[in-house]
Design a protein around this motif. Structure first.
Motif, short mmCIF file in Angstrom:
data_model
loop_
_atom_site.label_atom_id
_atom_site.label_comp_id
_atom_site.label_asym_id
_atom_site.label_seq_id
_atom_site.Cartn_x
_atom_site.Cartn_y
_atom_site.Cartn_z
N PRO A 194 9.68 4.62 6.14
CA PRO A 194 10.86 4.80 5.28
C PRO A 194 10.77 4.10 3.92
O PRO A 194 11.34 4.58 2.95
CB PRO A 194 12.03 4.25 6.11
CG PRO A 194 11.44 3.62 7.31
CD PRO A 194 10.04 4.08 7.46
N SER A 195 10.05 2.99 3.84
CA SER A 195 10.00 2.26 2.56
C SER A 195 9.06 2.93 1.56
O SER A 195 9.13 2.65 0.36
CB SER A 195 9.50 0.84 2.81
OG SER A 195 8.22 0.90 3.39
N GLY A 196 8.19 3.80 2.04
CA GLY A 196 7.21 4.40 1.14
C GLY A 196 6.01 3.51 0.87
O GLY A 196 5.14 3.84 0.07
N TYR A 197 5.95 2.37 1.51
CA TYR A 197 4.75 1.53 1.40
C TYR A 197 4.59 0.69 2.67
O TYR A 197 5.56 0.43 3.37
CB TYR A 197 4.83 0.59 0.18
CG TYR A 197 6.03 -0.33 0.15
CD1 TYR A 197 6.01 -1.54 0.84
CD2 TYR A 197 7.18 0.02 -0.56
CE1 TYR A 197 7.12 -2.37 0.83
CE2 TYR A 197 8.29 -0.82 -0.57
CZ TYR A 197 8.25 -2.02 0.12
OH TYR A 197 9.34 -2.84 0.12
N GLN A 198 3.34 0.32 2.92
CA GLN A 198 3.03 -0.57 4.04
C GLN A 198 2.67 -1.91 3.43
O GLN A 198 1.94 -1.96 2.44
CB GLN A 198 1.83 -0.01 4.82
CG GLN A 198 1.35 -0.92 5.94
CD GLN A 198 -0.07 -0.57 6.42
OE1 GLN A 198 -0.89 -0.05 5.66
NE2 GLN A 198 -0.36 -0.86 7.68
N ILE A 199 3.19 -3.00 4.00
CA ILE A 199 2.80 -4.32 3.50
C ILE A 199 1.54 -4.77 4.23
O ILE A 199 1.48 -4.77 5.46
CB ILE A 199 3.93 -5.36 3.66
CG1 ILE A 199 5.19 -4.86 2.95
CG2 ILE A 199 3.48 -6.71 3.10
CD1 ILE A 199 6.39 -5.81 3.07
N TYR A 257 -6.25 -7.86 -1.60
CA TYR A 257 -7.11 -8.66 -2.47
C TYR A 257 -7.35 -10.07 -1.95
O TYR A 257 -8.39 -10.65 -2.20
CB TYR A 257 -6.50 -8.74 -3.88
CG TYR A 257 -6.27 -7.37 -4.50
CD1 TYR A 257 -7.36 -6.61 -4.93
CD2 TYR A 257 -5.00 -6.84 -4.60
CE1 TYR A 257 -7.16 -5.36 -5.48
CE2 TYR A 257 -4.79 -5.58 -5.16
CZ TYR A 257 -5.87 -4.83 -5.59
OH TYR A 257 -5.68 -3.60 -6.13
N HIS A 258 -6.36 -10.61 -1.25
CA HIS A 258 -6.50 -11.99 -0.75
C HIS A 258 -6.11 -12.07 0.72
O HIS A 258 -4.99 -12.44 1.04
CB HIS A 258 -5.63 -12.95 -1.59
CG HIS A 258 -5.98 -12.94 -3.04
ND1 HIS A 258 -7.06 -13.64 -3.54
CD2 HIS A 258 -5.42 -12.30 -4.09
CE1 HIS A 258 -7.14 -13.44 -4.84
NE2 HIS A 258 -6.16 -12.63 -5.21
N LYS A 280 0.88 -1.16 0.00
CA LYS A 280 0.00 0.00 0.00
C LYS A 280 0.92 1.22 0.00
O LYS A 280 1.62 1.47 0.98
CB LYS A 280 -0.86 -0.03 1.27
CG LYS A 280 -1.80 1.13 1.45
CD LYS A 280 -2.55 1.00 2.79
CE LYS A 280 -3.57 2.10 2.96
NZ LYS A 280 -4.33 1.97 4.22
N ASN A 281 0.95 1.93 -1.10
CA ASN A 281 1.96 2.96 -1.28
C ASN A 281 1.51 4.34 -0.82
O ASN A 281 0.46 4.84 -1.24
CB ASN A 281 2.32 3.04 -2.78
CG ASN A 281 2.87 1.72 -3.28
OD1 ASN A 281 4.04 1.40 -3.08
ND2 ASN A 281 2.02 0.92 -3.92
N TYR A 282 2.28 4.94 0.06
CA TYR A 282 2.06 6.35 0.43
C TYR A 282 3.32 6.89 1.08
O TYR A 282 4.16 6.12 1.57
CB TYR A 282 0.84 6.53 1.33
CG TYR A 282 0.94 5.90 2.72
CD1 TYR A 282 0.57 4.57 2.91
CD2 TYR A 282 1.36 6.65 3.81
CE1 TYR A 282 0.63 4.00 4.19
CE2 TYR A 282 1.41 6.10 5.08
CZ TYR A 282 1.06 4.77 5.27
OH TYR A 282 1.12 4.22 6.51
N TYR A 334 -2.16 -0.14 -4.82
CA TYR A 334 -1.86 -1.46 -4.27
C TYR A 334 -1.33 -2.39 -5.35
O TYR A 334 -1.84 -2.37 -6.48
CB TYR A 334 -3.14 -2.10 -3.73
CG TYR A 334 -3.56 -1.69 -2.34
CD1 TYR A 334 -3.08 -2.37 -1.21
CD2 TYR A 334 -4.49 -0.67 -2.15
CE1 TYR A 334 -3.52 -2.03 0.06
CE2 TYR A 334 -4.93 -0.32 -0.88
CZ TYR A 334 -4.43 -1.00 0.22
OH TYR A 334 -4.87 -0.68 1.48
N PHE A 335 -0.34 -3.18 -5.06
CA PHE A 335 0.04 -4.28 -5.96
C PHE A 335 0.73 -5.36 -5.12
O PHE A 335 1.27 -5.05 -4.05
CB PHE A 335 0.94 -3.79 -7.10
CG PHE A 335 2.29 -3.28 -6.68
CD1 PHE A 335 3.38 -4.14 -6.58
CD2 PHE A 335 2.45 -1.92 -6.40
CE1 PHE A 335 4.61 -3.65 -6.19
CE2 PHE A 335 3.70 -1.44 -6.02
CZ PHE A 335 4.78 -2.30 -5.90
#
Ligand code: ADP
Ligand code: MG
Length: 502
Positions: A110-115, A119-120, A102-104, A293-294
């Motif tokens: 620090p990574s720029g996204y949350q895991i 979708y599943h 989840k990118n923000y 999201y991807f």
């Protein structure tokens, strides 16, 4: 504000839950997203500890600060914990689940996204049963997914600088998302209490409010029954059950105010201000598309075997609802007492330990033990700001004391003195009773002698009683008890006095 509560039929249970005479026909609709920190010693994708209260940035591995080239390694215990939670709410455990990014941007990420899992998710469906006004109602669960927490920005240490603490970065969370099934703040609070109880029973989250192990987002809307749901406001990051109730009440009043004066509720994200007890707009609600999201290319899909799921199922303890039913049946205690006893496993276990140490289970000692635990023991613990684990005498002392009431050695009244002493000195009831000379007088000769003396000293009262002034009986009982220094066996005093006055 008018009462906006109205309830719909809960199809799963099939009982009609009626509104408590709503004076307005707005129906409130609530769905909750609960973030529960998974009980685990290490983080979701790194080996850093999750220990609470350490100096800033002590629980941080290279992965947690997103050093280039660092890769996530899934903590399988966290997956087990999520499976266990899914099983406890009777959800579907998905054999394949997938982590998404989840990118923000935010300084504490620090990574720029949350895991997360969009979708599943690992769990879909399930339910939590609440009881409102004596009726059961299922609150359905939409999903449980696993995700990582972000770090924390600290703005209060200096007027010019902000600081980042990454101790929480990567801490494992479960997000438990309900269907929009709640119809009042009261239902939402009951749901959260029951969910918390289940999580504590199965030890997948400690649900400590002060450590922030459990937080709620409340989605609230209003509509007229029979029409589509209204636009919802999502109130973020509520950290106590009391605040949850206040935030919902405020939102409902605000939304009814808007609609009744011709306005439209906008879908947005709001925050709860616990000082002024109000919600305030934070931002327009973003769509999941905004987060791009991807699937995370660094993580394989989580594939679960039957064997693993069954192994975890076998570790599930007896859950609160089942325990409550069993206590009511097995020990003949009322539902209200049963509720109190099963709220915490520790209390329920102590109760059963006390019951098994009693000699008079067949003579209703469980009910007496329950009463003494709930009214006296908890009162003492509360007064001293103590917890059930602080009890400093073996719980079998309580069984012994209750047995002494049942076999007539002491009266319930004397038992209060014994109990107070026991809590203070941690001595056995037998010892306290013999040292303080508290044994109940059950010798009928001694009681008859006391009665004879009282009747002799109060001839007028006896005459009046015999002439029909029956309430004097209580006075005479009191006099006999006084004569016996409060230690007369109450039933015997009653019976023998009746006999003497015939
Ligand atoms: P997100 O908030 O991330 O967009 P969802 O669309 O899945 O996620 O919805 C989140 C929560 O909102 C769920 O708990 C759901 O039950 C609740 N919800 C959905 N529609 C409404 C509504 N009209 N009123 C109140 N709650 C709602
Ligand atoms: Mg949401």
């Amino acid at each position: 504000m008018s009462d906006t509560r109205a309830y719909k039929t809960d199809e799963k249970i099939g009982k009609e839950v009626e509104a408590a005479a709503p004076s307005s026909d707005w129906e409130v609709v609530i769905g909750l997203e609960v973030h529960a920190q998974i009980s685990s010693d290490s983080k979701l994708f790194s080996r850093s500890p999750t220990e609470y209260g350490r100096e800033p940035n002590m629980n941080v591995a290279m992965y947690d600060v997103s050093f280039p080239g660092m890769l996530p390694v899934l903590n399988e215990f966290c997956v087990d914990q999520a499976i266990k939670t899914g099983l406890a709410i009777e959800g579907t455990i998905n054999r394949i689940s997938i982590f998404d990014r989840k990118n923000y941007f935010y300084p504490d990420l620090p990574s720029g996204y949350q895991i997360s899992q969009l979708y599943h998710p690992i769990v879909t469906d399930g339910h939590v049963t609440i009881e409102i006004d004596g009726l059961k109602k299922n609150i359905n669960i939409e999903r449980i997914h696993i995700e990582q927490d972000a770090g924390k920005s600290i703005h209060t240490l200096s007027p010019n600088n902000s600081y980042i603490d990454l101790n929480r970065s990567g801490v494992p969370l479960m997000e438990i998302v309900s269907k929009p099934d709640m119809r009042s703040a009261a239902e939402a609070m009951l749901y959260v209490k029951k969910l918390r109880m289940i999580l504590r029973y199965i030890e997948t989250c400690d649900c400590s409010m002060e450590k922030g192990s459990i937080r709620f987002d409340a989605n609230v809307s209003i509509h007229k029954p029979g029409t589509p749901f209204g636009n919802r406001a999502e109130v973020k990051n509520i950290n106590s059950i009391k605040f949850l109730g206040q935030a919902i009440d405020y939102e409902v009043a605000r939304q009814i105010g808007i609609v009744e004066s011709g306005g439209v509720v906008v879908q947005e994200t709001r925050l709860f201000d616990s000082v002024n007890i109000e919600t305030r707009s934070m931002r327009a609600k973003e769509d999941s598309a905004d987060y791009r999201y991807f699937p995370d290319p660094d993580l394989k899909p989580v594939i679960l075997t039957e064997e693993r799921i069954e192994r975890i199922r076998a570790t599930l303890p007896e859950l609160p609802d089942a325990k409550k039913e069993r206590f009511i049946k097995q020990y003949c205690i009322g539902p209200v007492d049963a509720d109190v006893l099963v709220e915490e496993v520790k209390v329920a276990d102590l109760f059963e330990e006390a019951v098994s140490a009693s000699r008079f289970v067949d003579k209703n000692s469980p009910k007496l033990i329950a009463n003494w635990m709930i009214s006296e023991l908890f009162a003492v613990l509360n007064k001293n700001n103590r917890d059930i684990s602080d009890i400093n005498f073996p719980i079998s002392y309580l069984s012994e004391m209750v047995d002494l009431i049942i076999d007539g050695t002491i009266s319930g009244k004397i038992a209060k003195t014994v109990f107070a002493n026991m809590v203070e000195t941690w001595r056995r009831p037998e010892q306290i009773i013999s040292e303080l000379g508290l044994v109940q007088i059950s010798d009928d000769l001694v009681i008859k002698r006391a009665i004879a003396k009282v009747l002799e000293d109060n001839p007028n009262k006896v005459t009046e009683y015999k002439a029909g002034k029956l309430k004097l009986f209580g006075f005479l009982v009191g006099m006999v008890m006084k004569e016996l220094h409060g230690k007369g066996n109450p039933k015997m005093v009653n019976d023998l006095l009746q006999e003497a006055l015939r």
